[in-house]
Design a protein around this motif. Structure first.
Motif, PDB file in Angstrom:
ATOM      1  N   LEU A 144     -10.381   2.119   5.472  1.00 27.06           N
ATOM      2  CA  LEU A 144      -9.338   1.135   5.193  1.00 27.06           C
ATOM      3  C   LEU A 144      -7.993   1.804   4.979  1.00 27.06           C
ATOM      4  CD1 LEU A 144      -8.339  -1.708   4.470  1.00 27.06           C
ATOM      5  CD2 LEU A 144      -9.206  -1.358   2.165  1.00 27.06           C
ATOM      6  N   PHE A 145      -7.988   2.936   4.279  1.00 27.94           N
ATOM      7  CA  PHE A 145      -6.725   3.632   4.046  1.00 27.94           C
ATOM      8  C   PHE A 145      -6.158   4.184   5.353  1.00 27.94           C
ATOM      9  CE2 PHE A 145      -4.203   7.362   2.764  1.00 27.94           C
ATOM     10  CZ  PHE A 145      -3.303   6.742   1.910  1.00 27.94           C
ATOM     11  N   VAL A 146      -7.018   4.691   6.235  1.00 27.19           N
ATOM     12  CA  VAL A 146      -6.552   5.171   7.538  1.00 27.19           C
ATOM     13  C   VAL A 146      -5.975   4.022   8.347  1.00 27.19           C
ATOM     14  CG1 VAL A 146      -7.271   6.240   9.698  1.00 27.19           C
ATOM     15  CG2 VAL A 146      -8.163   7.094   7.528  1.00 27.19           C
ATOM     16  N   GLN A 147      -6.658   2.880   8.325  1.00 26.69           N
ATOM     17  CA  GLN A 147      -6.127   1.710   9.032  1.00 26.69           C
ATOM     18  C   GLN A 147      -4.800   1.261   8.453  1.00 26.69           C
ATOM     19  OE1 GLN A 147      -9.065  -1.352  10.689  1.00 26.69           O
ATOM     20  NE2 GLN A 147     -10.131  -0.599   8.879  1.00 26.69           N
ATOM     21  N   ALA A 148      -4.660   1.360   7.128  1.00 29.64           N
ATOM     22  CA  ALA A 148      -3.395   0.976   6.503  1.00 29.64           C
ATOM     23  C   ALA A 148      -2.267   1.885   6.966  1.00 29.64           C
ATOM     24  CB  ALA A 148      -3.535   0.998   4.984  1.00 29.64           C
ATOM     25  N   LEU A 149      -2.545   3.189   7.093  1.00 31.14           N
ATOM     26  CA  LEU A 149      -1.531   4.105   7.592  1.00 31.14           C
ATOM     27  C   LEU A 149      -1.135   3.776   9.025  1.00 31.14           C
ATOM     28  CD1 LEU A 149      -2.766   7.550   6.181  1.00 31.14           C
ATOM     29  CD2 LEU A 149      -0.797   6.210   5.413  1.00 31.14           C
ATOM     30  N   LEU A 150      -2.126   3.537   9.866  1.00 25.38           N
ATOM     31  CA  LEU A 150      -1.825   3.220  11.264  1.00 25.38           C
ATOM     32  C   LEU A 150      -1.106   1.883  11.392  1.00 25.38           C
ATOM     33  CD1 LEU A 150      -5.122   4.401  13.011  1.00 25.38           C
ATOM     34  CD2 LEU A 150      -2.902   5.540  12.998  1.00 25.38           C
ATOM     35  N   SER A 151      -1.542   0.897  10.622  1.00 24.10           N
ATOM     36  CA  SER A 151      -0.886  -0.410  10.701  1.00 24.10           C
ATOM     37  C   SER A 151       0.534  -0.350  10.160  1.00 24.10           C
ATOM     38  CB  SER A 151      -1.702  -1.453   9.931  1.00 24.10           C
ATOM     39  OG  SER A 151      -1.757  -1.123   8.554  1.00 24.10           O
ATOM     40  N   GLY A 152       0.765   0.500   9.140  1.00 29.14           N
ATOM     41  CA  GLY A 152       2.131   0.663   8.664  1.00 29.14           C
ATOM     42  C   GLY A 152       3.011   1.383   9.665  1.00 29.14           C
ATOM     43  N   LEU A 153       2.426   2.316  10.408  1.00 23.62           N
ATOM     44  CA  LEU A 153       3.195   3.050  11.405  1.00 23.62           C
ATOM     45  C   LEU A 153       3.602   2.163  12.567  1.00 23.62           C
ATOM     46  CD1 LEU A 153       4.316   5.756  12.465  1.00 23.62           C
ATOM     47  CD2 LEU A 153       2.053   6.176  13.472  1.00 23.62           C
ATOM     48  N   PHE A 154       2.682   1.309  13.014  1.00 19.69           N
ATOM     49  CA  PHE A 154       2.942   0.470  14.183  1.00 19.69           C
ATOM     50  C   PHE A 154       3.317  -0.966  13.820  1.00 19.69           C
ATOM     51  CE2 PHE A 154       0.013   3.756  15.785  1.00 19.69           C
ATOM     52  CZ  PHE A 154       0.789   4.265  16.809  1.00 19.69           C
ATOM     53  N   SER A 155       3.472  -1.261  12.523  1.00 17.22           N
ATOM     54  CA  SER A 155       3.866  -2.608  12.053  1.00 17.22           C
ATOM     55  C   SER A 155       2.901  -3.672  12.550  1.00 17.22           C
ATOM     56  CB  SER A 155       5.299  -2.926  12.495  1.00 17.22           C
ATOM     57  OG  SER A 155       6.213  -1.998  11.980  1.00 17.22           O
ATOM     58  N   THR A 156       1.613  -3.418  12.376  1.00 20.18           N
ATOM     59  CA  THR A 156       0.585  -4.376  12.776  1.00 20.18           C
ATOM     60  C   THR A 156      -0.015  -5.014  11.528  1.00 20.18           C
ATOM     61  OG1 THR A 156      -1.161  -2.718  12.762  1.00 20.18           O
ATOM     62  CG2 THR A 156       0.066  -3.005  14.812  1.00 20.18           C
ATOM     63  N   PRO A 157      -0.499  -6.233  11.614  1.00 22.83           N
ATOM     64  CA  PRO A 157      -1.134  -6.866  10.447  1.00 22.83           C
ATOM     65  C   PRO A 157      -2.478  -6.214  10.132  1.00 22.83           C
ATOM     66  CG  PRO A 157      -0.437  -8.501  12.062  1.00 22.83           C
ATOM     67  CD  PRO A 157      -0.356  -7.173  12.734  1.00 22.83           C
ATOM     68  N   LEU A 158      -2.838  -6.265   8.881  1.00 23.08           N
ATOM     69  CA  LEU A 158      -4.129  -5.804   8.387  1.00 23.08           C
ATOM     70  C   LEU A 158      -4.842  -7.033   7.852  1.00 23.08           C
ATOM     71  CD1 LEU A 158      -5.489  -2.986   8.146  1.00 23.08           C
ATOM     72  CD2 LEU A 158      -4.778  -2.964   5.768  1.00 23.08           C
TER      73      LEU A 158
END
Length: 1621
Positions: free
Chosen positions: A867-881
């Protein structure tokens, strides 16, 4: 549940992995085999070519050619087959029986007897209860295959000749062929044409006789079932026929339907409501499984698919039924086995289509459109087909090129071939719905996502490999990272290669959006983070905004490059660099004030350059009520452009001067830190401290805001919000921050960096450095202008990181600031995501909406690292989680723009202008509460459009940024406001209104955001209490674990207060109904007397002749609808309504109304006026009784009739009332408004029963209501137009039909200021929940209306957010279009800052200043006074000039509402002044002070042009002058303005009070307070109309002088004037 999971696994998971191929058991064998073989070929063909043949470009060319040929063939055949179905011809033939060969069509198809198969359509179930006379809700009628589904009936008469039968069949076949062709031309339209449904043969006996004659044999009814058919179906002479309509319930009518088990049945109506039900092909269903399963997925099938093995016993199993309330009771009738009779299957008709191979050759094709759609996706145009073929060839070429390059080895070659096959197969049969599809149904755009992304990745891999091998750029070290080296390019190539191999899993998870969404997202991100642009609202606006930024950057790049290429003198700044700085700031200011949507700007350009197009568009829109909004928007944009034209020049000149002054070079060691400290201090105070003090719960510790608005303590808001001192401070500090501090910071950084680059030209690449300086300066300035709340933290982190922590990594402050702005925006997104996740899954407040949530909660613990890795990637690409199915397991969704929703969805209101008349009269579109209530959200959107931007600037919603979401909560209005585009003085937003009476979950969440927590006294498990105005421990802890916070509890916005009264309680007893009828009659009389067509009606021959009998003695209208209980003028003697009884009650009212007319009318009891009023009143009451549909005395029919008349449903059924058709205005302009006005008067009767006893009071009340009140049905377009035009009051009668209630309510609307609670929601919470709903409903196909993801979760407002999604994902009752609010439309902000600056305003100010100076100099020099003295006495010029200055006073509701008066600030020269007192003996005051005060008397009035000759001034009144310690003052006459001494000046006549003098006594005219009365803000000097003093010079005749301020002098001043002379 198991079948749904299998369907998701088959059509969702497996199809996403393979690119669209899966086995569908509902499809035919041919379809599944075709899909399988095509996919295997696309997979194995490139793999075998690569493994068998040597690698060469020739093999790649052959592979591309083969793929192109195959795809071109398939696409061409598919396109031609759809064209054949659209407009092709049908060929029919009949199968022969008993071994006979089929008949062939020789030259055409008209010589063959036809019985075409017609597609059966399952009609959509209607939610409302159908009429009892219908046979079934799923009835399907009009099928010509009745002969295959029913036993053959045989008459006792002789058979007809085969020739006659052939002619009849041929004629019938031509008609049916045309009907079927029209059915197929309709495409996927499920409704068959009326010609097919309503053109069966005249009787089944004739059709069966024709078939028996053509085949030389007759089939008779089985004897075992003869009793059933004779009992239930046919009597002697009964006509067994197909039902032509749903309502056909005649004897022998045959209907077809599907029962609740999905079994096809037929029902034939018999005697006395009985009937005969027949399960069609019940036993032969297994034998025909292959034929029926091909169409089980669709709502259509052909009669040709009925199996031939179906026996007569299967078709005739008698089941007598009785229809009782649409419930079919089946009574099985057992048939002995010995009565079974084998019957041969009848010959069935088959039809095919002409498929033209060549212009003269065609072949017959037996296929159907639905099977073709299941086989291949439809491409509708030639260009789309060509693009698909070209794209498939490009995929093949680029994929094989990468194989030749050797990027893939071993098993990865097969994996890459699988990716190629999936991309190519999606062009033939795509995944529907895809994981990234934003819509239900077939999405044609998603079919091109895989091949387009594949081509981009292949080109990227090839390009990175070529760059890594060629080394075209020297390595660049930036912040410790080496860029553009060989290892950098090869690493990026490997990442792209792995990403390409993961395509099946990437598309399974939906991590890549569809192509147009990706394009809009990329352009928006580049424009926002690269050039400081604002959010885009569509792909077109994204292209426009980025193009505009690129043009500005290209223009500035040339100046910057030219400035740093030349060496700089010591301690001097080149002129070219100063020009660059001036243009940079000016262009940044202009771009920040422009919206990304060029629609309004283009409309302005079109109106100037192409006025004929504008006139044409206006002509097309004249049918609808005019909407003032577009013109207001154009005017606002025009003001912005005019203001920017001036301000950009001023900003450029000032910036050029500051930059050229070398202040940034001379003080570069100190000035930078001073500016950083100043920006940090101002930003911290403005954007952190002030908003926290104004929040409802500051720091989640205090229970009340520290800085409260004036309305905070008011229970009910009465007016607009007052501008508080801290709001002015917030707005002023923002202006200082935007226009002074940050431009100085950027200019200082630009100058220092440019000086460093010029000083060390060998260390930097000048071209790259000029580009970075231009882009960084443009981005930082635009960001500071648009969104200052986020800048001080970015600046603080930049200084701390690169000046103190890692100074060796600094690349210059400008580039450091630019990089930190990118990093901070991503860190903010990451912070919001982590807050949302932690709040959502906190174990002490999680709410399990379903069993799956409880099951998934333990599995979320090991998912935390991922989940933390996904949060980093979603924050980088401005995607919803988003939470998976609303549980605690989170997955990353695909990237979306700030607008989020890819479709431009907005609510379309349903009213009388867009619905059929029958629905208005019978069903009533106003029965839907949500449809009617949506107008209030539309009005709320219009109110926000005027005030939102100004309120955000004043800080009333707290800190804000692009993408933020707010909830506005009131008593009944709950709306979600989504901020999309945030600019400098503009906000683009979208409002989503929720249901008034929402679900249980919505009500619980509304209670959570509206209830206070001040009363909570808990601390863990005990209740020790809390300090005053401080939250308890439990309350403070709970508020910190919410995804929302209350930013304002009293936000004032203009809207409508809604009050509803139950009409049943107001009309329950007969006395109340009698009052309503009486007001109804009086309202009709009022509108008759007020009508301008009254004379025409009184002289109309038809009307006079029709009403002549009512004057006869003894005449009475004895209609049953009239009764003594409700009619006040009922004549008991004559048992009806008579003219004498009518006059006895209403003659006085008629005479009063006639007396109020401008033209006199005869008013006697037997006059035509009274007769006309009597006839219309009788007609109106009879129409009310007719609409009630009942003669009973119950309330329900009366309310039904009243509502029918209220909405305009007048039905004239009596011949005695047909005279009204002589002029329909009698109904439209008299009777219809009469019934509506009667309802209002009846409602007022409860507040003051005796108010309308007097005719004058009633007449004035009706006139007042007619002027200020709109009474209309809510389905009328006038209702919407009245609300949007801010009508003060409205009234309507609403028919509310709920599941458990059917009632009538009187709705009263009053425009007033409403109080809202403003709740700021975590924007990542909103985006995540929206993305989760889209994935769950579209891709996972969860249709459960009580699914766990929409259950209430108070910590995240899950139900409110999910219900605000676009339909059909959510259920908002209103979704506004994207609306732009401008700061100039806010009245309070406009009064605070003044109007827009333009060239015209500057010219007018200069002219007024020159006029004032000219008048003041002339009056002062000629009168002996100085200029300062005469400036106040120069004919009002001084007042006029001062009234045009920007007003900086406290605004009040009166002036904020748009008052034309502008108030002057209390300044040093306009402060409180001593009074001028005098005694009555004529002595002058002992001491004269300057400035002289205003004389006692009423305040001066606004100037107005004088009309007519003025009275001359009496002799003896001359110039008043005096000297004192404070200076000298004068009362100037005409002499100071060029007049002669002997010429009398205008003044007051003898004996009267002196009036205004021009230009006399203007030195005493300023309306200021004396010492006796304290100064008040409301006592200001009235502003003079600027047009009056500009009419000309004050010289000339007295009539040409401008009108001065009218003032009445006190008697105490008259002796003073006489004493001076």
């Amino acid at each position: 549940m198991g079948s749904q999971v299998l369907q998701i696994l088959r059509q969702g998971v497996w199809a996403s992995l393979t690119g669209g191929w899966f086995f569908d058991p509902h499809q035919s064998t041919f379809s599944n085999c075709f899909h399988l073989y095509v996919w295997i070929f696309l997979l194995t063909f490139p793999f075998l070519l690569y493994m068998v043949l040597p690698p060469s470009l020739m093999v790649a060319g052959v592979y591309c050619l083969v793929v192109a040929v195959i795809f071109a063939t398939i696409k061409t055949v598919n396109y031609r087959l759809h064209a054949m179905f659209d407009q092709g011809e049908i060929v029919e033939k009949r199968n022969s029986t008993m071994g006979e060969q089929e008949e062939e069509a020789a030259q055409g198809d008209s010589s063959l007897p036809r019985d075409p198969g017609v597609e059966m359509t399952v009609f959509r179930k209607v939610s409302s209860t159908p009429p009892v006379r219908c046979s079934s809700q799923h009835s399907v009628f009009g099928f010509n295959q009745v002969s295959e589904l029913l036993p053959r009936m045989e008459d006792s008469g002789p058979l007809r000749a085969p020739e006659e039968t052939g002619q009849r069949d041929r004629a019938s076949s031509v008609r049916r062929t045309q009907a079927i062709r029209r059915r197929h031309n309709a495409g996927s339209n499920p409704t068959p044409p009326a010609s097919v449904m309503g053109s069966p043969p005249s009787s089944l006996q004739e059709a069966q006789r024709g078939r028996a004659a053509s085949h030389s044999r007759a089939l008779t009814l089985p004897s075992a079932l003869h009793f059933a058919s004779s009992l239930l179906l046919t009597r002697a002479g009964a006509n067994v026929h197909e039902a032509c309509t749903f309502d056909d319930t005649s004897e022998g009518a045959v209907h077809y339907f599907y029962d609740e088990s999905g079994v096809r049945r037929s029902y034939t109506f018999g005697l006395a409501g009985g009937g005969y039900e027949n399960p069609v092909s019940q036993q032969g269903e297994q034998a025909a499984n292959g034929a029926w399963d091909r169409h089980s997925h669709s709502s259509s099938f052909h009669s040709a698919d009925v199996p031939e093995t179906t026996g007569g016993l299967n078709l005739l199993q008698p089941r007598p039924v009785v229809l009782q309330g649409m419930q079919v009771r089946r009574v099985p009738l057992e048939i002995p086995e010995e009565q079974t009779l084998m019957e041969e299957a009848p010959p069935r008709a088959q039809h095919s289509y002409k498929y033209w191979l060549l212009p003269g050759r065609w072949t017959s094709v037996r296929y159907e459109r639905l099977a073709l759609l299941a086989l291949l996706d439809r491409t509708r145009g030639v260009v789309e087909n060509v693009f698909g073929v070209g794209l498939s060839s490009l995929v093949a070429f680029l994929g094989y090129l990468l194989l030749l390059k050797g990027f893939f080895t071993d098993i990865w070659v097969f994996q890459f071939c699988l990716v190629i096959a999936s991309c190519q197969y999606s062009l033939l049969k795509s995944v529907q719905p895809d994981a990234a599809s934003p819509m239900h149904g077939h999405n044609w755009v998603i079919a091109y996502s895989r091949p387009v992304y594949f081509c981009i990745c292949c080109l990227l891999i090839w390009l990175l490999d070529a760059l890594g091998s060629a080394q075209p750029f020297p390595p660049v070290s930036l912040y410790g990272l080496t860029l553009f080296s060989a290892s950098f390019f090869f690493c990026a190539r490997d990442v792209a290669t792995v990403f390409t191999l993961c395509f099946p899993f990437v598309f399974l998870l939906g991590l890549l959006p569809q192509v147009n969404t990706c394009l809009m997202y990329l352009l928006e991100q580049i424009d926002m983070h690269g050039f400081g642009g604002t959010a885009a609202t569509s792909p077109l606006t994204a292209v426009f905004s980025l193009t505009r930024s690129l043009l500005a950057a290209a223009l500035l790049y040339g100046f910057c490059l030219g400035a740093i290429k030349t060496p700089w003198p010591e301690q001097h700044v080149p002129v070219l660099f100063s020009v660059f700085c001036g243009l940079l700031v000016a262009l940044s200011y202009h771009l920040s004030r422009q919206s990304s949507d060029p629609t309004v700007l283009w409309s302005l350009v079109r109106s100037k350059l192409f006025p004929e197009l504008e006139e044409r568009s206006l002509e097309t829109a004249r049918a609808e009520p005019p909407d003032p909004l577009p013109e207001k928007m154009r005017q606002s944009v025009r003001e912005v452009l005019h203001s920017d034209l001036v301000m950009c020049v001023v900003i450029a000149v000032l910036t050029f001067a500051i930059s050229a002054s070398t202040v940034f070079i001379a003080l570069k060691s100190v000035l930078g830190f001073v500016l950083y400290a100043l920006a940090g201090a101002v930003g911290f105070f403005t954007h952190y401290l002030l908003p926290q003090l104004r929040k409802q719960l500051p720091w989640f510790c205090l229970s009340q805001p520290v800085l409260k608005p004036l309305e905070y303590s008011q229970y009910e808001v009465r007016g607009a919000a007052q501008v508080m001192w801290f709001e002015k401070l917030y707005a002023g500090l923002q202006c200082v921050e935007k226009y002074l501090i940050y431009p100085a910071v950027v200019l200082n950084a630009l100058t220092v960096d440019a000086h460093t680059v010029v000083s060390h030209p060998d260390k930097f690449c000048l071209y790259c450095r000029a580009l970075l300086m231009t882009v960084a300066g443009l981005k930082l300035l635009r960001s500071a202008f648009c969104c200052p709340p986020q800048q001080y933290l970015t600046l603080a982190f930049t200084v701390l990181l690169f000046h103190f922590d890692y100074p060796r990594l600094s690349q210059g402050f400008l580039l450091d600031y630019f990089l930190m702005s990118l990093l901070c925006s991503k860190l903010w997104d990451l912070l919001y995501k982590l807050r949302f996740v932690l709040t959502y899954i906190a174990p002490w407040q999680i709410t399990w909406g379903s069993a799956f949530h409880a099951f998934a909660q333990p599995f979320a613990v090991p998912h935390s690292a991922m989940l933390f890795v996904q949060a980093l990637l979603s924050g980088l690409f401005s995607t919803p989680l988003n939470p998976l199915l609303g549980s605690a397991v989170f997955i990353m969704s695909y990237a979306r723009p700030l607008k989020f929703w890819e479709r431009d969805y907005n609510t379309k209101r349903v009213d009388h202008s867009n619905t059929r008349l029958v629905t208005q009269l019978d069903r009533n579109p106003g029965a839907d509460d949500n449809n009617l209530n949506s107008i209030f959200y539309e009005h709320l959107t219009r109110s926000l459009q005027h005030t939102l931007c100004g309120d955000l600037v004043l800080g009333r919603w707290g800190n804000y940024g692009p993408g933020d979401c707010f909830v506005l909560a009131s008593d009944y209005l709950n709306a979600l406001v989504h901020l999309i585009e945030v600019g400098n003085g503009l906000i683009t937003f979208q409002l989503r209104g929720l249901e008034f009476r929402g679900t249980y979950c919505q009500q619980r969440e509304v209670e959570a955001i509206t209830e206070g927590v001040e009363e909570d006294e808990g601390c863990c498990c005990c209740e020790p209490g809390h300090l005053p105005r401080v939250l308890s421990f439990n309350a403070a802890f709970g508020q910190r674990w919410l995804a929302w916070e209350v930013t304002a509890s009293k936000y004032v916005l203009e809207g409508y207060s809604i009050s509803d009264n139950n009409a049943a309680s107001m009309l329950q007893v007969f006395d109340l109904r009698k009052i309503l009828i009486t007001y109804y009659v009086k309202s009709i009389i009022y509108y008759v007397s007020r009508s301008p067509k009254l004379e025409a009606w009184l002289n109309h021959e038809g009307i006079v002749a029709a009403l002549r009998p009512v004057r006869a003695p003894g005449y009475a209208d004895s209609d049953p609808t009239f009764s003594l209980s409700v009619d006040e003028d009922y004549d008991l003697r004559l048992s009806g309504l008579s003219l004498p009884s009518f006059c006895a009650v209403h003659l006085e009212w008629i005479q009063y109304c006639a007396s109020r007319r401008s033209q006199p009318v005869e008013q006697d009891w037997n006059s035509p006026l009274v007769t006309l009023c009597f006839g219309l009143c009788v007609l109106g009451r009879r129409a009310l009784g007719t609409a009630s549909h009942s003669m009973s005395a119950s309330l329900e029919p009366f309310l039904y009739g009243l509502h029918a008349l209220f909405k305009g449903d007048f039905r004239i059924t009596s011949p005695r009332d047909e005279w009204v058709f002589a002029d329909m205005d009698l109904l439209h302009r008299v009777v219809a408004p009469g019934v509506r006005m009667a309802l209002k008067l009846h409602q007022d009767h409860f507040t003051s029963p005796d108010e309308y006893e007097e005719p004058a009071a009633l007449y004035d009340a009706i006139a007042a209501n007619e002027e200020r009140l709109v009474i209309s049905h809510e389905g009328d377009p006038a209702w919407r137009s009245a609300i949007l035009s801010n009508t003060p009051s409205l009234l309507a009668l609403r028919h509310v039909m709920d599941d458990a209630s059917d009632e009538y309510k009187i709705i009263m609307l009053n425009r007033r200021h409403l109080s809202f609670r403003v709740i700021k929601v975590n924007r990542e919470c909103v985006r995540g929940l929206w993305a989760g709903q889209q994935q769950e409903l579209v891709f996972l196909r969860n249709r459960n209306p009580e699914r766990g993801s929409i259950q209430n979760a108070k910590q995240a407002l899950r139900n409110m957010i999910n219900s605000s999604c676009d339909q059909p994902l959510g259920y908002p009752i209103y979704v506004s279009p994207l609306t732009t609010s401008l700061a100039g439309s806010h009245p309070q902000l406009r009064a605070l800052w003044g109007g827009p600056i333009s060239l015209g305003a500057i010219v007018r100010w200069l002219l007024r200043s020159w006029e004032r100076l000219h008048k003041g100099c002339g009056a002062g020099c000629n009168s002996g006074g100085n200029v300062d003295d005469s400036d106040c006495g120069g004919g009002g010029g001084g007042l006029t000039s001062l009234s045009n200055n920007p007003t900086l006073v406290h605004t009040t509701p009166e002036n904020a509402a748009g008052s034309s008066e502008q108030h002057l600030p209390p300044g040093p020269s306009w402060g409180p002044r001593p009074s001028l007192s005098g005694s009555g003996d004529g002595r002058p005051p002992p001491l004269l002070q300057w400035p002289p005060p205003r004389l006692p008397g009423p305040p001066p009035a606004s100037p107005a042009p004088t009309e007519g000759p003025r009275p001359s001034r009496p002799p003896g009144s001359g110039l008043l002058s005096s000297e004192g310690p404070s200076g000298k003052w004068s009362l100037g006459g005409r002499k100071g303005l060029g007049g002669s001494d002997g010429e009398p000046a205008s003044g007051s006549p003898k004996g009267g009070t002196p009036k205004s003098q021009a230009p006399l006594d203007l030195s005493l005219s300023p309306d200021v307070s004396s010492e006796a009365s304290p100064p008040r803000a409301s006592q200001d000097i009235p502003c003079l109309d600027s047009s009056a003093p500009e009419s000309g010079t004050p010289t000339g005749a007295p009539s040409d002088w401008p009108a001065p301020t009218e003032e009445r002098e006190s008697p105490a001043a008259q002796p003073l004037l006489e004493h001076q002379y």
